[in-house]
Design a protein around this motif. Structure first.
Motif, short mmCIF file in Angstrom:
data_model
loop_
_atom_site.label_atom_id
_atom_site.label_comp_id
_atom_site.label_asym_id
_atom_site.label_seq_id
_atom_site.Cartn_x
_atom_site.Cartn_y
_atom_site.Cartn_z
N LEU A 5 0.45 -10.71 -5.41
CA LEU A 5 1.12 -9.13 -4.96
C LEU A 5 2.51 -8.97 -5.37
CD1 LEU A 5 -0.12 -8.79 -1.44
CD2 LEU A 5 -0.45 -7.16 -3.22
N GLN A 6 3.35 -9.91 -5.21
CA GLN A 6 4.64 -9.75 -5.66
C GLN A 6 5.04 -9.34 -6.89
OE1 GLN A 6 7.63 -12.48 -4.02
NE2 GLN A 6 9.24 -11.29 -4.74
N LEU A 7 4.33 -10.08 -7.89
CA LEU A 7 4.34 -9.95 -9.34
C LEU A 7 3.90 -8.56 -9.79
CD1 LEU A 7 3.36 -13.64 -10.57
CD2 LEU A 7 5.76 -12.51 -10.47
N LEU A 8 2.67 -8.03 -9.22
CA LEU A 8 2.18 -6.94 -9.60
C LEU A 8 2.81 -5.90 -9.22
CD1 LEU A 8 -1.71 -7.86 -9.29
CD2 LEU A 8 -0.61 -7.44 -11.22
N GLY A 9 3.37 -5.85 -7.89
CA GLY A 9 4.40 -4.90 -7.20
C GLY A 9 5.59 -4.63 -8.10
N PHE A 10 6.19 -5.63 -8.73
CA PHE A 10 7.30 -5.42 -9.48
C PHE A 10 7.20 -4.69 -10.68
CE2 PHE A 10 9.81 -7.36 -13.00
CZ PHE A 10 11.21 -6.93 -12.67
N VAL A 63 -3.09 -3.97 -4.78
CA VAL A 63 -3.69 -5.08 -3.73
C VAL A 63 -5.07 -5.48 -4.43
CG1 VAL A 63 -4.92 -5.23 -1.36
CG2 VAL A 63 -2.44 -3.95 -1.54
N MET A 64 -5.94 -4.51 -4.67
CA MET A 64 -7.20 -4.93 -5.12
C MET A 64 -6.97 -5.84 -6.49
SD MET A 64 -9.34 -3.60 -3.25
CE MET A 64 -10.72 -4.19 -4.22
N LEU A 65 -6.10 -5.67 -7.43
CA LEU A 65 -6.07 -6.46 -8.65
C LEU A 65 -5.52 -7.81 -8.32
CD1 LEU A 65 -4.04 -4.13 -11.19
CD2 LEU A 65 -6.22 -5.15 -11.50
N ALA A 66 -4.73 -7.90 -7.10
CA ALA A 66 -4.19 -9.40 -6.50
C ALA A 66 -5.50 -9.87 -5.77
CB ALA A 66 -2.97 -9.04 -5.59
N MET A 67 -6.22 -9.17 -5.30
CA MET A 67 -7.45 -9.87 -4.66
C MET A 67 -8.33 -10.26 -5.82
SD MET A 67 -8.30 -7.37 -1.43
CE MET A 67 -9.73 -8.27 -1.27
N ALA A 68 -8.58 -9.52 -6.82
CA ALA A 68 -9.42 -9.75 -7.91
C ALA A 68 -9.04 -10.97 -8.52
CB ALA A 68 -9.73 -8.67 -8.70
N GLY A 69 -7.56 -11.12 -8.86
CA GLY A 69 -6.82 -12.14 -9.67
C GLY A 69 -7.12 -13.31 -8.89
N THR A 70 -6.95 -13.35 -7.66
CA THR A 70 -6.85 -14.47 -6.67
C THR A 70 -8.39 -15.29 -6.88
OG1 THR A 70 -5.03 -13.72 -5.23
CG2 THR A 70 -6.63 -15.50 -4.50
N ALA A 71 -9.62 -14.23 -6.75
CA ALA A 71 -10.93 -14.73 -6.62
C ALA A 71 -11.15 -15.25 -8.03
CB ALA A 71 -11.65 -13.45 -6.39
N ALA A 72 -10.69 -14.33 -9.17
CA ALA A 72 -11.13 -15.09 -10.34
C ALA A 72 -10.78 -16.62 -10.81
CB ALA A 72 -10.68 -14.03 -11.48
N LEU A 74 0.75 -1.29 0.08
CA LEU A 74 0.12 0.12 0.02
C LEU A 74 0.81 1.37 0.12
CD1 LEU A 74 -2.78 -0.71 2.71
CD2 LEU A 74 -3.03 -0.69 -0.04
N SER A 75 2.09 0.99 0.47
CA SER A 75 2.86 2.15 0.42
C SER A 75 3.71 2.54 -0.95
CB SER A 75 4.10 1.94 1.64
OG SER A 75 5.01 0.99 1.01
N LEU A 76 3.43 1.49 -1.62
CA LEU A 76 4.06 2.01 -3.01
C LEU A 76 2.91 2.89 -3.91
CD1 LEU A 76 4.96 -1.67 -4.09
CD2 LEU A 76 6.45 -0.02 -3.56
N PRO A 77 3.43 3.48 -5.06
CA PRO A 77 2.63 4.26 -5.82
C PRO A 77 1.62 3.09 -6.55
CG PRO A 77 4.82 4.43 -6.46
CD PRO A 77 4.88 3.52 -5.45
N ASN A 78 0.26 3.66 -6.54
CA ASN A 78 -0.77 2.82 -7.04
C ASN A 78 -1.00 1.67 -6.15
OD1 ASN A 78 -1.45 4.63 -9.14
ND2 ASN A 78 0.15 3.49 -10.28
N GLY A 79 -0.39 1.75 -4.85
CA GLY A 79 -0.56 0.52 -3.99
C GLY A 79 -1.95 0.00 -3.75
N GLY A 80 -3.14 0.81 -3.48
CA GLY A 80 -4.25 0.28 -3.49
C GLY A 80 -4.85 -0.50 -4.51
#
Length: 222
Positions: free
Chosen positions: A212-217, A108-117, A99-105
């Motif tokens: 999360l790690q892949l999207l953060g990178f 996190v939301m993309l990772a959650m959506a991707g996991t759910a999908a 969340l501290s990263l640029p576009n961190g929110g």
């Protein structure tokens, strides 16, 4: 005729048992995911520090052993919530870091959506097609062991490229685990809903943290 009716009756009982395990597993999984999310939210809001790799491993394997030992009793439920709550606590500091990263929110939301999908798509496929994925068991066990050891190496030797490779491996392996575990329930290979819940929860947890790690990178490259 007698043999035929016995086989039909046995098959009906098998389907009924599998459906019962499936219902219990998804009910418990929903509760543990909610409980873990609450623990992660508390951990993140209080800005608690991450316990570190060693305490995390000891806590995880200790609680996993406890849950496995008491999987056929009510104490197994205590173990499940202890394990998932602990994993939720460790997730809080990780989420705060992203969340501290640029576009961190958004990450996190993309990772959650991707996991759910991924979870719902693969679960639906296994339930509707009823393909037996038991053949994947040995491959997944070896793959997870290799990825786990590689992940430890990436942490201790601080190799970023290896860490990303491990995350990509875990996305594939955890997707395979969701297919495998759901198939095991459907085909009667897994009859204990507590252990089925643990397996699916750990798969979802690792899938989420890996995404999360892949999207953060990818976000840091931008």
């Amino acid at each position: 005729m007698t043999t035929y009716h016995q086989q039909a009756y046995s098959g009906a009982l098998g389907v009924e048992q599998a459906n019962k395990v499936l219902r219990n597993t998804y009910s418990l999984l929903a509760m543990t995911l909610a409980f873990s999310a609450v623990m992660a939210g508390i951990s993140a809001s209080m800005n608690l520090p991450h316990p570190g790799i060693l305490i995390t491993l000891v806590g995880y394997f200790g609680l996993l052993f406890f849950t496995t030992k008491f999987r056929n009793s009510a104490m197994g439920l205590v173990g499940v919530f202890g394990l998932t709550g602990f994993m939720g606590y460790t997730l809080g500091p990780i989420i705060n870091r992203y969340l501290s990263l640029p576009n961190g929110g958004e990450i996190v939301m993309l990772a959650m959506a991707g996991t759910a999908a991924i979870f719902f798509a693969l679960s639906a496929y296994a339930l509707i097609k009823k393909t037996n994925f038991s053949f994947m068991g040995s491959f997944l066990t070896v793959g997870i062991l290799v990825a786990f050891l590689a992940g430890l190496g990436a942490v201790f030797f601080e190799i970023a490229a290896l860490s990303l490779a491990v995350s990509a491996m875990f996305v594939l392996l955890m997707s395979g685990m969701i297919l495998y575990q759901t198939s095991e329930i459907v085909h009667g290979g897994e009859t204990n809903y507590i252990m089925a819940t643990v397996s699916l929860f750990v798969s979802i947890f690792n899938l989420f943290t890996s995404l999360l790690q892949l999207l953060g990178f990818m976000n840091s490259d931008e």
